[in-house]
Enzyme design. Structure first.
Site, PDB file in Angstrom:
ATOM      1  NE  ARG A  88      -0.697  -1.008  -2.835  1.00 51.14           N
ATOM      2  CZ  ARG A  88      -1.022  -0.851  -1.552  1.00 51.14           C
ATOM      3  NH1 ARG A  88      -0.159  -0.321  -0.720  1.00 51.14           N
ATOM      4  NH2 ARG A  88      -2.198  -1.237  -1.106  1.00 51.14           N
ATOM      5  NE  ARG A 160      -8.454   1.168   4.345  1.00 49.14           N
ATOM      6  CZ  ARG A 160      -7.303   0.609   3.982  1.00 49.14           C
ATOM      7  NH1 ARG A 160      -6.534   0.054   4.899  1.00 49.14           N
ATOM      8  NH2 ARG A 160      -6.910   0.594   2.731  1.00 49.14           N
ATOM      9  NE  ARG A 171      -7.893  -1.236  -1.246  1.00 46.98           N
ATOM     10  CZ  ARG A 171      -8.340  -1.631  -0.050  1.00 46.98           C
ATOM     11  NH1 ARG A 171      -9.629  -1.688   0.192  1.00 46.98           N
ATOM     12  NH2 ARG A 171      -7.490  -1.969   0.886  1.00 46.98           N
TER      13      ARG A 171
HETATM   14  P1  AMP Z   1      -3.251   0.207   1.900  1.00 44.51           P
HETATM   15  O1  AMP Z   1      -3.681   0.764   3.210  1.00 44.51           O
HETATM   16  O2  AMP Z   1      -1.834  -0.297   1.903  1.00 44.51           O
HETATM   17  O3  AMP Z   1      -4.215  -0.815   1.345  1.00 44.51           O
HETATM   18  O4  AMP Z   1      -3.249   1.435   0.854  1.00 44.51           O
HETATM   19  C1  AMP Z   1      -4.429   2.156   0.584  1.00 44.51           C
HETATM   20  C2  AMP Z   1      -4.295   2.887  -0.745  1.00 44.51           C
HETATM   21  O5  AMP Z   1      -3.209   3.830  -0.675  1.00 44.51           O
HETATM   22  C3  AMP Z   1      -3.975   2.020  -1.950  1.00 44.51           C
HETATM   23  O6  AMP Z   1      -5.142   1.421  -2.502  1.00 44.51           O
HETATM   24  C4  AMP Z   1      -3.335   3.040  -2.895  1.00 44.51           C
HETATM   25  O7  AMP Z   1      -4.318   3.875  -3.489  1.00 44.51           O
HETATM   26  C5  AMP Z   1      -2.523   3.903  -1.922  1.00 44.51           C
HETATM   27  N1  AMP Z   1      -1.152   3.373  -1.732  1.00 44.51           N
HETATM   28  C6  AMP Z   1      -0.621   2.847  -0.588  1.00 44.51           C
HETATM   29  N2  AMP Z   1       0.644   2.462  -0.769  1.00 44.51           N
HETATM   30  C7  AMP Z   1       0.943   2.733  -2.072  1.00 44.51           C
HETATM   31  C8  AMP Z   1       2.091   2.522  -2.885  1.00 44.51           C
HETATM   32  N3  AMP Z   1       3.205   1.950  -2.404  1.00 44.51           N
HETATM   33  N4  AMP Z   1       2.023   2.937  -4.182  1.00 44.51           N
HETATM   34  C9  AMP Z   1       0.924   3.514  -4.684  1.00 44.51           C
HETATM   35  N5  AMP Z   1      -0.201   3.716  -3.978  1.00 44.51           N
HETATM   36  C10 AMP Z   1      -0.217   3.326  -2.677  1.00 44.51           C
END
Ligand code: AMP
Length: 212
Positions: A88, A160, A171
């Site tokens: 990310r 969620r 986000r």
């Molecule tokens: P997601 O389900 O991929 O949208 O991830 C949910 C949340 O997890 C994100 O908004 C971040 O807070 C954290 N997160 C997930 N993947 C990462 C990553 N590669 N680096 C940093 N934070 C992450």
């Protein structure tokens, strides 16, 4: 198959990765799911991650590298993987390159799931999981009979914690700032594949398969 799925929150990375996993038999590695599991388990790390995730911010790069490095060394990942939600940041992308070099498992492609912002907002604010069947649904886009089927199965539609409007706005901003530039770096390295990720899940999946 060793791929990274890129795309904004709500672009359908998780849904498509799960379908690809079922067809190709390679693990779907979602850092968001792994972090949510840590939050659920209530570990000390999970408690820290919870507040970061609820704000829609990013967990620090060094922590993420540790998590992904351990996961990619597990046996099932030797046959390939679908990375969803990682990298990310530019730092994470560089760390991933180093790690894959070390494991002698170069990336085949970074696939961008491309979706218009208005659609993203509806996908995110409308996203629900059925508590009984685990099925991913959307109050705007899922057919009424699928939403009803969850109720009939005795389930509830769960949102969620980070799918509320305020967190979503952050986000998406976090996606535009540290994450979106990765698209260009993968493009420059000839690794980028772009998939039009608007339309039904099946339509997008067909396009994804064609791109791969
Ligand atoms: P997601 O389900 O991929 O949208 O991830 C949910 C949340 O997890 C994100 O908004 C971040 O807070 C954290 N997160 C997930 N993947 C990462 C990553 N590669 N680096 C940093 N934070 C992450």
């Amino acid at each position: 198959m060793r791929i990274v799925l890129l795309g904004a929150p709500g672009s359908g990375k998780g849904t498509q990765a799960a379908m690809l996993k079922a067809e190709r038999g390679v693990p779907h590695i979602s850092t968001g799911d792994m972090l949510r599991a840590a939050v659920e388990a209530g570990t000390q790390f999970g408690r820290k991650a919870k507040s970061i995730m609820e704000a829609g911010d990013l967990v620090p790069d060094d922590v993420m590298l540790g998590i992904i490095s351990d996961r990619l060394r597990e046996d099932d990942a030797a046959e390939g993987f679908i990375l969803d939600g990682f990298p990310r940041t530019e730092r994470q992308a560089l760390d991933l390159d180093e790690l894959l070099d070390e494991l002698a498992q170069p990336l085949d492609a970074a696939v961008l799931m491309d979706v218009d912002t208005d659609i993203l907002m509806k996908r995110l604010t409308g996203r629900r999981t059925c508590s009984e069947t685990g099925k991913l649904l959307n109050v705007y886009f899922s057919p009424p009979e699928e939403l009803e089927a969850c109720k009939q199965a005795g389930g509830e539609l769960i949102q969620r914690d980070d799918d509320n409007e305020e967190t979503i706005a952050n986000r998406l901003a976090v996606y535009r700032e540290p994450t979106e530039p990765l698209i260009d770096s993968y493009r420059k390295r000839g690794k980028l594949k772009r998939v039009n990720a608007e339309g039904s899940v099946d339509e997008v999946y067909e396009r994804l398969l064609a791109a791969l």
